[in-house]
Design a protein around this motif. Sequence first.
Motif, PDB file in Angstrom:
ATOM      1  N   ALA A  82       0.835  -1.203   0.000  1.00  0.00           N
ATOM      2  CA  ALA A  82       0.000   0.000   0.000  1.00  0.00           C
ATOM      3  C   ALA A  82       0.869   1.251   0.000  1.00  0.00           C
ATOM      4  O   ALA A  82       0.587   2.218  -0.715  1.00  0.00           O
ATOM      5  CB  ALA A  82      -0.929  -0.002   1.213  1.00  0.00           C
ATOM      6  N   GLU A  83       1.931   1.235   0.786  1.00  0.00           N
ATOM      7  CA  GLU A  83       2.827   2.392   0.820  1.00  0.00           C
ATOM      8  C   GLU A  83       3.501   2.600  -0.531  1.00  0.00           C
ATOM      9  O   GLU A  83       3.672   3.733  -0.978  1.00  0.00           O
ATOM     10  CB  GLU A  83       3.868   2.225   1.928  1.00  0.00           C
ATOM     11  N   VAL A 126      -3.406  -7.570  -3.565  1.00  0.00           N
ATOM     12  CA  VAL A 126      -2.779  -6.327  -4.022  1.00  0.00           C
ATOM     13  C   VAL A 126      -3.390  -5.892  -5.351  1.00  0.00           C
ATOM     14  O   VAL A 126      -3.649  -4.699  -5.565  1.00  0.00           O
ATOM     15  CB  VAL A 126      -1.247  -6.488  -4.128  1.00  0.00           C
ATOM     16  N   GLU A 127      -3.649  -6.843  -6.220  1.00  0.00           N
ATOM     17  CA  GLU A 127      -4.252  -6.526  -7.511  1.00  0.00           C
ATOM     18  C   GLU A 127      -5.648  -5.917  -7.328  1.00  0.00           C
ATOM     19  O   GLU A 127      -5.983  -4.902  -7.958  1.00  0.00           O
ATOM     20  CB  GLU A 127      -4.326  -7.809  -8.343  1.00  0.00           C
ATOM     21  N   VAL A 128      -6.451  -6.490  -6.451  1.00  0.00           N
ATOM     22  CA  VAL A 128      -7.790  -5.965  -6.186  1.00  0.00           C
ATOM     23  C   VAL A 128      -7.697  -4.584  -5.539  1.00  0.00           C
ATOM     24  O   VAL A 128      -8.407  -3.647  -5.934  1.00  0.00           O
ATOM     25  CB  VAL A 128      -8.608  -6.946  -5.310  1.00  0.00           C
ATOM     26  N   MET A 169      -4.520  -2.867   3.748  1.00  0.00           N
ATOM     27  CA  MET A 169      -3.882  -1.919   2.828  1.00  0.00           C
ATOM     28  C   MET A 169      -4.623  -0.581   2.803  1.00  0.00           C
ATOM     29  O   MET A 169      -3.999   0.481   2.708  1.00  0.00           O
ATOM     30  CB  MET A 169      -3.786  -2.522   1.428  1.00  0.00           C
ATOM     31  N   GLU A 170      -5.945  -0.632   2.912  1.00  0.00           N
ATOM     32  CA  GLU A 170      -6.745   0.594   2.969  1.00  0.00           C
ATOM     33  C   GLU A 170      -6.330   1.447   4.163  1.00  0.00           C
ATOM     34  O   GLU A 170      -6.129   2.657   4.042  1.00  0.00           O
ATOM     35  CB  GLU A 170      -8.227   0.221   3.064  1.00  0.00           C
ATOM     36  N   HIS A 171      -6.201   0.823   5.314  1.00  0.00           N
ATOM     37  CA  HIS A 171      -5.798   1.549   6.526  1.00  0.00           C
ATOM     38  C   HIS A 171      -4.416   2.184   6.347  1.00  0.00           C
ATOM     39  O   HIS A 171      -4.221   3.351   6.682  1.00  0.00           O
ATOM     40  CB  HIS A 171      -5.816   0.607   7.730  1.00  0.00           C
TER      41      HIS A 171
END
Length: 132
Positions: free
Chosen positions: A32-33, A71-73, A120-122
């Motif tokens: 995410a980063e 990660v793709e989604v 990942m959203e967080h």
Amino acid sequence: MAAQLPRSGPGDSPSLLRRSLQGLPGKLIAAAEFLYTPEPDTAQLAALGLTPEDLGDKSSFDVFPENYASVEVFNAMRTQWRTDMGVPVGLDYSALPSVMRLFGVPAVQRRKVFDDVRVMEHAAICLMREQQ
């Protein structure tokens, strides 16, 4: 014996997410980063006495096979942010089932992918808020 989640009331989900983030190896957070950290421009680098070459190739990020679908989604959901006064507050989960189907995520894996997307959203929300 399966672990049981405590019953939660309205507003308890952020603390549940924080608890779920503790002890994670960090691969999803790192992904995410990578996706949400802008590259420094040459002026910023020059101020530090660096060039883009000093940073190496930052055009790709390795993802473990078990995290690839998640990660793709998550990356496909990047246009689905909900904001409040320009501040990101979360993803629009109503688009998530369609995105998972588009990327061929098997039904038995969708809960794991959903949980990974939330991690990942967080991380992305924290990063985007720091950048404002």
